[in-house]
Design an enzyme around this catalytic site. Sequence first.
Site, PDB file in Angstrom:
ATOM      1  N   THR A 165     -35.289 -53.647  17.005  1.00 17.67           N
ATOM      2  CA  THR A 165     -34.360 -53.395  15.904  1.00 17.67           C
ATOM      3  C   THR A 165     -33.793 -54.709  15.387  1.00 17.67           C
ATOM      4  O   THR A 165     -33.711 -54.945  14.173  1.00 17.67           O
ATOM      5  CB  THR A 165     -33.205 -52.479  16.372  1.00 17.67           C
ATOM      6  OG1 THR A 165     -33.747 -51.267  16.890  1.00 17.67           O
ATOM      7  CG2 THR A 165     -32.263 -52.163  15.237  1.00 17.67           C
ATOM      8  N   GLN A 168     -33.030 -45.285   8.386  1.00 19.53           N
ATOM      9  CA  GLN A 168     -32.294 -45.430   9.645  1.00 19.53           C
ATOM     10  C   GLN A 168     -32.020 -46.910   9.908  1.00 19.53           C
ATOM     11  O   GLN A 168     -32.921 -47.743   9.821  1.00 19.53           O
ATOM     12  CB  GLN A 168     -33.082 -44.825  10.797  1.00 19.53           C
ATOM     13  CG  GLN A 168     -32.352 -44.871  12.127  1.00 19.53           C
ATOM     14  CD  GLN A 168     -33.079 -44.116  13.228  1.00 19.53           C
ATOM     15  OE1 GLN A 168     -34.022 -43.384  12.977  1.00 19.53           O
ATOM     16  NE2 GLN A 168     -32.615 -44.272  14.457  1.00 19.53           N
ATOM     17  N   ASP A 169     -30.743 -47.213  10.217  1.00 16.38           N
ATOM     18  CA  ASP A 169     -30.339 -48.586  10.575  1.00 16.38           C
ATOM     19  C   ASP A 169     -30.516 -49.583   9.430  1.00 16.38           C
ATOM     20  O   ASP A 169     -31.019 -50.686   9.631  1.00 16.38           O
ATOM     21  CB  ASP A 169     -31.107 -49.085  11.809  1.00 16.38           C
ATOM     22  CG  ASP A 169     -30.674 -48.386  13.086  1.00 16.38           C
ATOM     23  OD1 ASP A 169     -29.871 -47.445  13.001  1.00 16.38           O
ATOM     24  OD2 ASP A 169     -31.143 -48.782  14.158  1.00 16.38           O
ATOM     25  N   GLN A 182     -35.939 -46.921  13.332  1.00 20.49           N
ATOM     26  CA  GLN A 182     -35.072 -48.068  13.046  1.00 20.49           C
ATOM     27  C   GLN A 182     -35.818 -49.136  12.241  1.00 20.49           C
ATOM     28  O   GLN A 182     -36.865 -49.626  12.676  1.00 20.49           O
ATOM     29  CB  GLN A 182     -34.548 -48.698  14.335  1.00 20.49           C
ATOM     30  CG  GLN A 182     -33.657 -47.792  15.152  1.00 20.49           C
ATOM     31  CD  GLN A 182     -34.399 -47.024  16.221  1.00 20.49           C
ATOM     32  OE1 GLN A 182     -35.585 -46.723  16.063  1.00 20.49           O
ATOM     33  NE2 GLN A 182     -33.724 -46.703  17.315  1.00 20.49           N
ATOM     34  N   ASP A 205     -27.250 -43.519  11.129  1.00 17.97           N
ATOM     35  CA  ASP A 205     -26.574 -44.719  11.654  1.00 17.97           C
ATOM     36  C   ASP A 205     -26.828 -45.940  10.765  1.00 17.97           C
ATOM     37  O   ASP A 205     -27.100 -47.038  11.258  1.00 17.97           O
ATOM     38  CB  ASP A 205     -27.050 -45.037  13.079  1.00 17.97           C
ATOM     39  CG  ASP A 205     -26.910 -43.857  14.026  1.00 17.97           C
ATOM     40  OD1 ASP A 205     -26.011 -43.036  13.816  1.00 17.97           O
ATOM     41  OD2 ASP A 205     -27.705 -43.764  14.977  1.00 17.97           O
ATOM     42  N   ARG A 249     -20.487 -41.819  14.429  1.00 19.07           N
ATOM     43  CA  ARG A 249     -20.573 -41.376  15.816  1.00 19.07           C
ATOM     44  C   ARG A 249     -20.502 -42.599  16.724  1.00 19.07           C
ATOM     45  O   ARG A 249     -20.849 -43.720  16.317  1.00 19.07           O
ATOM     46  CB  ARG A 249     -21.860 -40.582  16.069  1.00 19.07           C
ATOM     47  CG  ARG A 249     -23.163 -41.328  15.823  1.00 19.07           C
ATOM     48  CD  ARG A 249     -24.353 -40.477  16.241  1.00 19.07           C
ATOM     49  NE  ARG A 249     -25.634 -41.114  15.951  1.00 19.07           N
ATOM     50  CZ  ARG A 249     -26.795 -40.704  16.477  1.00 19.07           C
ATOM     51  NH1 ARG A 249     -26.816 -39.683  17.319  1.00 19.07           N
ATOM     52  NH2 ARG A 249     -27.929 -41.315  16.165  1.00 19.07           N
ATOM     53  N   TRP A 260     -21.598 -45.138  19.086  1.00 20.71           N
ATOM     54  CA  TRP A 260     -22.735 -45.755  19.767  1.00 20.71           C
ATOM     55  C   TRP A 260     -22.307 -46.181  21.174  1.00 20.71           C
ATOM     56  O   TRP A 260     -23.051 -46.018  22.136  1.00 20.71           O
ATOM     57  CB  TRP A 260     -23.223 -46.938  18.943  1.00 20.71           C
ATOM     58  CG  TRP A 260     -24.435 -47.638  19.470  1.00 20.71           C
ATOM     59  CD1 TRP A 260     -25.192 -47.294  20.557  1.00 20.71           C
ATOM     60  CD2 TRP A 260     -25.047 -48.810  18.928  1.00 20.71           C
ATOM     61  NE1 TRP A 260     -26.227 -48.183  20.721  1.00 20.71           N
ATOM     62  CE2 TRP A 260     -26.165 -49.120  19.744  1.00 20.71           C
ATOM     63  CE3 TRP A 260     -24.769 -49.631  17.843  1.00 20.71           C
ATOM     64  CZ2 TRP A 260     -26.988 -50.218  19.491  1.00 20.71           C
ATOM     65  CZ3 TRP A 260     -25.592 -50.721  17.587  1.00 20.71           C
ATOM     66  CH2 TRP A 260     -26.682 -51.007  18.406  1.00 20.71           C
TER      67      TRP A 260
END
Length: 570
Positions: free
Chosen positions: A335, A387-388, A365, A409, A477, A479
Amino acid sequence: MHRHAHFSWSILSLPLMGSTLVSNLPLRIALLSTIFSLLIYQVQAASLSNLSHPQFESLCKSTPFPSRCFDTLKLSISIILPNILDLAKQTLENALSEATKTTNLLLGMRQYGLAERQKGTIQDCQELHQKTLEFLQKSLQTSNPKPQNLHKIRTLLSAALTNKNTCLEGLDSASGSIKPTLLTKINSMYELVSNSLSMYSNSSRNRGLQNRRLLAISSGQKSGFPARSSKKRCFPAWFSSKDRRILQSSPSDGYDSSDIFTVAKDGSGNYSSIMEAVNATPNNGLDRVVIYVKEGVYEENVVIGSHKQNLVMIGDGINLTVITGSRSVGDGWTTYRSATLAVAGDGFLARDITFENTAGPEKHQAVALRVNADVSAFYRCSFRGYQDTLYVHSLRQFYRECDIYGTVDFIFGNAATVFQACNIFLRKPMKGQFNVITAQSRDDPNENTGISIQNCTIEADTDYEGSQGSTKNYLGRPWRIYSQTVYMESYIGGLIDLAGWTNWSGNRGIDTLYYGEYNNDGPGSATDNRVSWPGYHVMDYSDAKDFTVSEFIDGNEWLDSTSFPYDDGV
């Protein structure tokens, strides 16, 4: 203690001038040596006795690793109990010593047979460890206990702990005989960093430095969309006229070619790729260096190393100057290393550019921008991914009037970050997924990190409008268990679930996180049916001001030099 004192003074009273001792020099030397050893024992005993001092005992018990605190400090404590900052510095010096020893182990991971499943795991750990060494050295050089210095030390140590977590995440997938030793060394070293951070944080609290200034309250009515104005800013006296001129101008005004490095796809600039221009800039420069990226789509992954400081990257506008890449975890990248633009050089600024990762939701990711550079800022930029999308990894960051797109996220990391007047767009996720805007990863209560979203707009992207009903959408949320995120004075669209927030794994972190909402509006802003977690708060003004530009990222001390607009209060 009294028995030791009586014993040593009785020996000192022996008749050293007696004829036997005077005439027997070796015996006299031996006796003096014995007496000296006993005196040293006396001092050590007195020092160790201070370990029971209530103040010292309380200090070590308040750290994350109390037994390590005692073991680290017991041999260096003087008879007079030292200042808490002295103890913090001593702990930090030990951490630096252990970190230096760990360097060779990290550099030799390949030869020790450590195998990694994902590309870049070893490189990530090595790069992050070098940054940690830099943070520890800078912290030790900052000895003056002024408020801004203590805040800076906490910022650096928080970033060091973030580096640990990023490295360990990659090592989860690694194997090899050296792995257990390596993990033990890394965890042992960072226990000292965590203890030192705890001591500096306690010192800040004792000095009343948590809320250092009274903030102004902005005036004006909210329309439900980001305000596009702010107070007029002046440059600090030390800022050069050349830098003022460059940062205040736009590409249409034209630049003196001696001022900038120009990148152009059509060959009209000095360079045809952005990475070429970055490599050509001076290392460790103190002055602003501008890279002007002309309109065009640049398919490349750009890395701004920590030795490339004070770079300014200016484009021709969102969707006109586009830097694009497609690295992803699905294709074997970590990532951390999947970013289209990765920035580690402090003082980085960007304006009028789109950064995107086109890997798509099925590749999981895939980062468009990763920032682990202190006092970095982005103005009128766009970040597109799924995502990411935006990895706010560590240190202090600011985003103004930016557009951010993603699914799962898509704003994540452990920096101290403020977003102002930004548009946050949720995109259509893969079937079976739910959308989460933030995943903040603070895992130590003493870290001065978190995500603050102020005066922003949260809505659906055009590809998602009309189909949100089949997918849940959340504000954030946890992590990690001390995750910290707030939404203030923002417009929250009706696509956000009534609960507002969701969990990561069971009840993990719901009583230790800090999630807050303050004075938001829009159909998704009602707090009546929000989660009932102990860590969730409907904030008041006194809570909200701690997450402003002035308080949270010390913005008044560095944002003026960027020429970017900002609001310092609530």
